[in-house]
Design a protein around this motif. Structure first.
Motif, PDB file in Angstrom:
ATOM      1  N   LEU A 121       0.815  -1.211   0.000  1.00 21.30           N
ATOM      2  CA  LEU A 121       0.000   0.000   0.000  1.00 21.30           C
ATOM      3  C   LEU A 121       0.852   1.265   0.000  1.00 21.30           C
ATOM      4  O   LEU A 121       0.613   2.193  -0.788  1.00 21.30           O
ATOM      5  CB  LEU A 121      -0.926  -0.008   1.219  1.00 21.30           C
ATOM      6  CG  LEU A 121      -1.828   1.220   1.380  1.00 21.30           C
ATOM      7  CD1 LEU A 121      -2.787   1.360   0.208  1.00 21.30           C
ATOM      8  CD2 LEU A 121      -2.596   1.146   2.698  1.00 21.30           C
ATOM      9  N   ASN A 122       1.856   1.319   0.864  1.00 17.64           N
ATOM     10  CA  ASN A 122       2.658   2.537   0.997  1.00 17.64           C
ATOM     11  C   ASN A 122       3.905   2.537   0.125  1.00 17.64           C
ATOM     12  O   ASN A 122       4.407   3.598  -0.242  1.00 17.64           O
ATOM     13  CB  ASN A 122       3.063   2.731   2.467  1.00 17.64           C
ATOM     14  CG  ASN A 122       1.878   2.970   3.365  1.00 17.64           C
ATOM     15  OD1 ASN A 122       0.931   3.655   2.992  1.00 17.64           O
ATOM     16  ND2 ASN A 122       1.916   2.401   4.567  1.00 17.64           N
ATOM     17  N   GLY A 123       4.411   1.355  -0.201  1.00 13.98           N
ATOM     18  CA  GLY A 123       5.673   1.286  -0.920  1.00 13.98           C
ATOM     19  C   GLY A 123       5.570   1.321  -2.427  1.00 13.98           C
ATOM     20  O   GLY A 123       6.526   1.704  -3.106  1.00 13.98           O
ATOM     21  N   TRP A 124       4.419   0.937  -2.974  1.00 15.16           N
ATOM     22  CA  TRP A 124       4.290   0.851  -4.425  1.00 15.16           C
ATOM     23  C   TRP A 124       4.556   2.200  -5.084  1.00 15.16           C
ATOM     24  O   TRP A 124       5.184   2.279  -6.141  1.00 15.16           O
ATOM     25  CB  TRP A 124       2.908   0.333  -4.811  1.00 15.16           C
ATOM     26  CG  TRP A 124       2.751   0.036  -6.270  1.00 15.16           C
ATOM     27  CD1 TRP A 124       2.073   0.776  -7.199  1.00 15.16           C
ATOM     28  CD2 TRP A 124       3.291  -1.099  -6.970  1.00 15.16           C
ATOM     29  NE1 TRP A 124       2.140   0.179  -8.429  1.00 15.16           N
ATOM     30  CE2 TRP A 124       2.885  -0.982  -8.323  1.00 15.16           C
ATOM     31  CE3 TRP A 124       4.068  -2.192  -6.588  1.00 15.16           C
ATOM     32  CZ2 TRP A 124       3.239  -1.918  -9.300  1.00 15.16           C
ATOM     33  CZ3 TRP A 124       4.414  -3.136  -7.554  1.00 15.16           C
ATOM     34  CH2 TRP A 124       4.005  -2.986  -8.895  1.00 15.16           C
ATOM     35  N   HIS A 163      -2.222  -4.979  -1.870  1.00 20.31           N
ATOM     36  CA  HIS A 163      -1.656  -6.328  -1.880  1.00 20.31           C
ATOM     37  C   HIS A 163      -1.376  -6.825  -3.292  1.00 20.31           C
ATOM     38  O   HIS A 163      -1.919  -6.313  -4.272  1.00 20.31           O
ATOM     39  CB  HIS A 163      -2.583  -7.317  -1.160  1.00 20.31           C
ATOM     40  CG  HIS A 163      -3.860  -7.607  -1.912  1.00 20.31           C
ATOM     41  ND1 HIS A 163      -4.961  -6.772  -1.880  1.00 20.31           N
ATOM     42  CD2 HIS A 163      -4.217  -8.651  -2.715  1.00 20.31           C
ATOM     43  CE1 HIS A 163      -5.933  -7.287  -2.611  1.00 20.31           C
ATOM     44  NE2 HIS A 163      -5.504  -8.424  -3.137  1.00 20.31           N
ATOM     45  N   PHE A 164      -0.507  -7.841  -3.354  1.00 23.37           N
ATOM     46  CA  PHE A 164      -0.328  -8.634  -4.565  1.00 23.37           C
ATOM     47  C   PHE A 164      -1.213  -9.866  -4.463  1.00 23.37           C
ATOM     48  O   PHE A 164      -1.294 -10.493  -3.400  1.00 23.37           O
ATOM     49  CB  PHE A 164       1.124  -9.115  -4.709  1.00 23.37           C
ATOM     50  CG  PHE A 164       2.148  -8.045  -4.916  1.00 23.37           C
ATOM     51  CD1 PHE A 164       1.860  -6.914  -5.666  1.00 23.37           C
ATOM     52  CD2 PHE A 164       3.415  -8.176  -4.372  1.00 23.37           C
ATOM     53  CE1 PHE A 164       2.823  -5.930  -5.870  1.00 23.37           C
ATOM     54  CE2 PHE A 164       4.385  -7.205  -4.570  1.00 23.37           C
ATOM     55  CZ  PHE A 164       4.087  -6.074  -5.322  1.00 23.37           C
ATOM     56  N   HIS A 165      -1.850 -10.215  -5.563  1.00 23.20           N
ATOM     57  CA  HIS A 165      -2.623 -11.456  -5.636  1.00 23.20           C
ATOM     58  C   HIS A 165      -1.896 -12.422  -6.561  1.00 23.20           C
ATOM     59  O   HIS A 165      -1.617 -12.090  -7.714  1.00 23.20           O
ATOM     60  CB  HIS A 165      -4.033 -11.181  -6.177  1.00 23.20           C
ATOM     61  CG  HIS A 165      -4.782 -12.428  -6.553  1.00 23.20           C
ATOM     62  ND1 HIS A 165      -5.691 -13.036  -5.703  1.00 23.20           N
ATOM     63  CD2 HIS A 165      -4.770 -13.184  -7.692  1.00 23.20           C
ATOM     64  CE1 HIS A 165      -6.183 -14.105  -6.305  1.00 23.20           C
ATOM     65  NE2 HIS A 165      -5.642 -14.219  -7.503  1.00 23.20           N
ATOM     66  N   PHE A 166      -1.579 -13.620  -6.049  1.00 20.51           N
ATOM     67  CA  PHE A 166      -0.960 -14.662  -6.865  1.00 20.51           C
ATOM     68  C   PHE A 166      -1.882 -15.879  -6.881  1.00 20.51           C
ATOM     69  O   PHE A 166      -2.373 -16.310  -5.838  1.00 20.51           O
ATOM     70  CB  PHE A 166       0.384 -15.125  -6.269  1.00 20.51           C
ATOM     71  CG  PHE A 166       1.432 -14.065  -6.108  1.00 20.51           C
ATOM     72  CD1 PHE A 166       1.389 -12.879  -6.831  1.00 20.51           C
ATOM     73  CD2 PHE A 166       2.491 -14.268  -5.230  1.00 20.51           C
ATOM     74  CE1 PHE A 166       2.371 -11.909  -6.682  1.00 20.51           C
ATOM     75  CE2 PHE A 166       3.475 -13.304  -5.072  1.00 20.51           C
ATOM     76  CZ  PHE A 166       3.421 -12.121  -5.793  1.00 20.51           C
ATOM     77  N   ASP A 167      -2.109 -16.441  -8.059  1.00 21.36           N
ATOM     78  CA  ASP A 167      -2.779 -17.736  -8.131  1.00 21.36           C
ATOM     79  C   ASP A 167      -2.238 -18.530  -9.304  1.00 21.36           C
ATOM     80  O   ASP A 167      -1.444 -18.026 -10.100  1.00 21.36           O
ATOM     81  CB  ASP A 167      -4.313 -17.597  -8.171  1.00 21.36           C
ATOM     82  CG  ASP A 167      -4.866 -17.042  -9.487  1.00 21.36           C
ATOM     83  OD1 ASP A 167      -4.495 -17.561 -10.561  1.00 21.36           O
ATOM     84  OD2 ASP A 167      -5.694 -16.108  -9.458  1.00 21.36           O
ATOM     85  N   MET A 168      -2.668 -19.783  -9.411  1.00 13.60           N
ATOM     86  CA  MET A 168      -2.125 -20.681 -10.421  1.00 13.60           C
ATOM     87  C   MET A 168      -3.101 -20.943 -11.567  1.00 13.60           C
ATOM     88  O   MET A 168      -2.823 -21.754 -12.441  1.00 13.60           O
ATOM     89  CB  MET A 168      -1.750 -22.025  -9.780  1.00 13.60           C
ATOM     90  CG  MET A 168      -0.704 -21.932  -8.686  1.00 13.60           C
ATOM     91  SD  MET A 168       0.837 -21.171  -9.242  1.00 13.60           S
ATOM     92  CE  MET A 168       1.366 -22.372 -10.455  1.00 13.60           C
TER      93      MET A 168
END
Length: 216
Positions: free
Chosen positions: A160-163, A199-204
């Motif tokens: 949230l703050n670093g991007w 957030h990052f969302h990762f899925d397969m």
């Protein structure tokens, strides 16, 4: 029909009708995964010395389910809030943490990541908070959301703050986003939409369909 037989039949009927609510657990031997892909995945985790526990298959209301999932127990750096994960997701997440997160932190931030903060894995819900009508990959334990990274020197670098924050944090997070696109089927971050600002969302999912990645 005798009174004892009638009572027995009534008890069986009540059990059949009321024994399940919104969840059904399918028993299996510990580690007896149903597909060759999953069994190969378990072997690769063991070879990488990642500790895990196989979880029982479960079917939930609304089509949600956790099939051939595991609980990651020990890998480096550690991560919080991890629940059931499909083995391919868990294996790629552990490898990303080791081979992407750790070196990127040293290169861009001059410190070591000691903990990855996540927003969890399994969650029985639809995509986009229910508006799409299609189940999220979280509903199958096939997705993980990453919110922040804790450094050994005490700093906390959040998505949230670093991007769009300090230059070193921006470079660090973008490097992790790019590296994730090489490991996961779907990678979503703050530039995708406002729902992913933190957030990052990762899925397969996408890689399971045709081997390509959807990276935004």
């Amino acid at each position: 029909m005798s009174r004892s037989i009638a009572i027995l039949l009534l008890a069986l009927l009540v059990t059949a009708c009321g024994g399940r609510s919104d969840r059904e657990t399918v028993q299996r031997d510990n580690g007896a995964f149903g597909t060759e892909l999953s069994r190969q995945c378990l072997a690769s985790l063991k070879a990488a010395e990642v500790r895990f526990t196989p979880l029982p298959n479960q079917n939930f209301a609304g089509g949600c389910r956790t099939i051939d999932t595991i609980k990651l127990m020990s890998f480096s750096p550690e991560a919080t809030n991890l629940g059931p994960m499909t083995c391919p997701l868990a294996a790629n997440f552990a490898a990303w943490a080791k081979h992407a997160v750790r070196p990127a932190a040293q290169a861009y931030l001059g410190s070591e990541v000691v903990r990855i903060e996540t927003m969890g894995t399994y969650n029985c819900r639809n995509i986009n908070g229910g508006r799409s009508g299609k189940l999220s990959e979280h509903a199958f334990g096939n997705a993980v959301d990453i919110s922040a990274f804790i450094l050994r020197d005490g700093r906390r670098v959040s998505v949230l703050n670093g991007w769009n924050g300090r230059s070193d944090e921006r470079a660090f997070l973008r490097r992790l986003h790019q590296s994730a696109c090489k490991r996961f089927g779907t990678v979503l971050g703050p530039d995708y939409n406002s729902a992913h600002a933190n957030h990052f969302h990762f899925d397969m999912a996408q890689s399971m369909k045709d081997g390509s990645a959807y990276c935004r």
